[in-house]
Design a protein around this motif. Structure first.
Motif, PDB file in Angstrom:
ATOM      1  N   GLY A  43       0.795  -1.222   0.000  1.00 34.35           N
ATOM      2  CA  GLY A  43       0.000   0.000   0.000  1.00 34.35           C
ATOM      3  C   GLY A  43       0.827   1.272   0.000  1.00 34.35           C
ATOM      4  N   CYS A  44       2.153   1.148  -0.056  1.00 36.08           N
ATOM      5  CA  CYS A  44       3.036   2.323  -0.120  1.00 36.08           C
ATOM      6  C   CYS A  44       3.123   2.759  -1.576  1.00 36.08           C
ATOM      7  N   LYS A  45       2.061   3.356  -2.072  1.00 35.23           N
ATOM      8  CA  LYS A  45       1.920   3.662  -3.490  1.00 35.23           C
ATOM      9  C   LYS A  45       2.879   4.735  -3.989  1.00 35.23           C
ATOM     10  N   ALA A  46       3.394   5.580  -3.095  1.00 36.50           N
ATOM     11  CA  ALA A  46       4.307   6.651  -3.508  1.00 36.50           C
ATOM     12  C   ALA A  46       5.778   6.245  -3.394  1.00 36.50           C
ATOM     13  N   LEU A  47       6.058   5.109  -2.772  1.00 42.51           N
ATOM     14  CA  LEU A  47       7.445   4.701  -2.558  1.00 42.51           C
ATOM     15  C   LEU A  47       8.160   4.525  -3.898  1.00 42.51           C
ATOM     16  N   SER A  48       9.257   5.273  -4.067  1.00 42.91           N
ATOM     17  CA  SER A  48       9.974   5.214  -5.338  1.00 42.91           C
ATOM     18  C   SER A  48      11.481   5.044  -5.176  1.00 42.91           C
ATOM     19  N   GLU A  49      12.016   5.301  -3.971  1.00 46.44           N
ATOM     20  CA  GLU A  49      13.454   5.197  -3.753  1.00 46.44           C
ATOM     21  C   GLU A  49      13.752   4.501  -2.432  1.00 46.44           C
ATOM     22  N   VAL A  50      14.655   3.527  -2.501  1.00 45.56           N
ATOM     23  CA  VAL A  50      15.112   2.834  -1.301  1.00 45.56           C
ATOM     24  C   VAL A  50      16.637   2.829  -1.324  1.00 45.56           C
ATOM     25  N   ALA A  51      17.240   3.252  -0.223  1.00 46.02           N
ATOM     26  CA  ALA A  51      18.687   3.155  -0.065  1.00 46.02           C
ATOM     27  C   ALA A  51      18.940   2.048   0.958  1.00 46.02           C
ATOM     28  N   PHE A  52      19.719   1.060   0.552  1.00 47.20           N
ATOM     29  CA  PHE A  52      20.051  -0.056   1.440  1.00 47.20           C
ATOM     30  C   PHE A  52      21.533   0.032   1.757  1.00 47.20           C
ATOM     31  N   GLY A  53      21.878  -0.032   3.032  1.00 48.09           N
ATOM     32  CA  GLY A  53      23.259   0.125   3.468  1.00 48.09           C
ATOM     33  C   GLY A  53      24.198  -0.976   3.033  1.00 48.09           C
ATOM     34  N   GLY A  54      23.665  -2.099   2.638  1.00 43.82           N
ATOM     35  CA  GLY A  54      24.488  -3.234   2.254  1.00 43.82           C
ATOM     36  C   GLY A  54      24.675  -3.361   0.757  1.00 43.82           C
ATOM     37  N   SER A  55      25.086  -4.541   0.352  1.00 42.80           N
ATOM     38  CA  SER A  55      25.353  -4.837  -1.059  1.00 42.80           C
ATOM     39  C   SER A  55      24.106  -5.426  -1.727  1.00 42.80           C
ATOM     40  N   GLU A  56      24.189  -5.555  -3.027  1.00 42.69           N
ATOM     41  CA  GLU A  56      23.083  -6.155  -3.762  1.00 42.69           C
ATOM     42  C   GLU A  56      22.871  -7.608  -3.351  1.00 42.69           C
ATOM     43  N   SER A  57      23.951  -8.355  -3.104  1.00 40.60           N
ATOM     44  CA  SER A  57      23.800  -9.754  -2.689  1.00 40.60           C
ATOM     45  C   SER A  57      23.183  -9.849  -1.291  1.00 40.60           C
ATOM     46  N   GLU A  58      23.526  -8.929  -0.401  1.00 42.49           N
ATOM     47  CA  GLU A  58      22.909  -8.912   0.934  1.00 42.49           C
ATOM     48  C   GLU A  58      21.416  -8.596   0.821  1.00 42.49           C
ATOM     49  N   TRP A  59      21.068  -7.706  -0.086  1.00 37.82           N
ATOM     50  CA  TRP A  59      19.665  -7.369  -0.327  1.00 37.82           C
ATOM     51  C   TRP A  59      18.907  -8.590  -0.845  1.00 37.82           C
ATOM     52  N   GLN A  60      19.482  -9.272  -1.807  1.00 37.70           N
ATOM     53  CA  GLN A  60      18.824 -10.455  -2.362  1.00 37.70           C
ATOM     54  C   GLN A  60      18.614 -11.528  -1.303  1.00 37.70           C
ATOM     55  N   PHE A  61      19.597 -11.704  -0.424  1.00 36.71           N
ATOM     56  CA  PHE A  61      19.458 -12.662   0.666  1.00 36.71           C
ATOM     57  C   PHE A  61      18.335 -12.233   1.614  1.00 36.71           C
ATOM     58  N   LEU A  62      18.284 -10.947   1.948  1.00 36.83           N
ATOM     59  CA  LEU A  62      17.247 -10.425   2.844  1.00 36.83           C
ATOM     60  C   LEU A  62      15.859 -10.598   2.243  1.00 36.83           C
TER      61      LEU A  62
END
Length: 85
Positions: A43-62
């Motif tokens: 329902g977060c219809k306006a969400l357009s940007e996310v900054a993640f402190g880790g790496s892309e592989s850490e994001w994929q694991f999460l």
């Protein structure tokens, strides 16, 4: 609106940000290890940007190959900051 979550955050609970319709930008810490409910940002219809402190592989694991917001994969840009801590 934007939200920067603290670096000490380890997990997000069920429906943590569900239906936050004005949320546009979000910063998630590298140390985040679990999102209990993959509808946490539903329902977060306006969400357009996310900054993640880790790496892309850490994001994929999460995320375990699940989208942050169902149906919004093309709309949300994710930046990987690759922070050391």
């Amino acid at each position: 609106d934007a939200i920067i979550l603290p670096a000490t955050l380890r997990e997000l609970g069920f429906d943590a940000f569900a239906d936050c319709t004005s949320l546009k930008r979000l910063a998630l810490p590298k140390g985040l290890r679990e999102i209990e409910d993959y509808d946490a940002f539903d329902g977060c219809k306006a969400l357009s940007e996310v900054a993640f402190g880790g790496s892309e592989s850490e994001w994929q694991f999460l995320m375990q190959k699940k989208p942050l917001v169902k149906g919004a994969e093309d709309r949300i840009k994710i930046a990987f900051l690759n922070l050391k801590k």
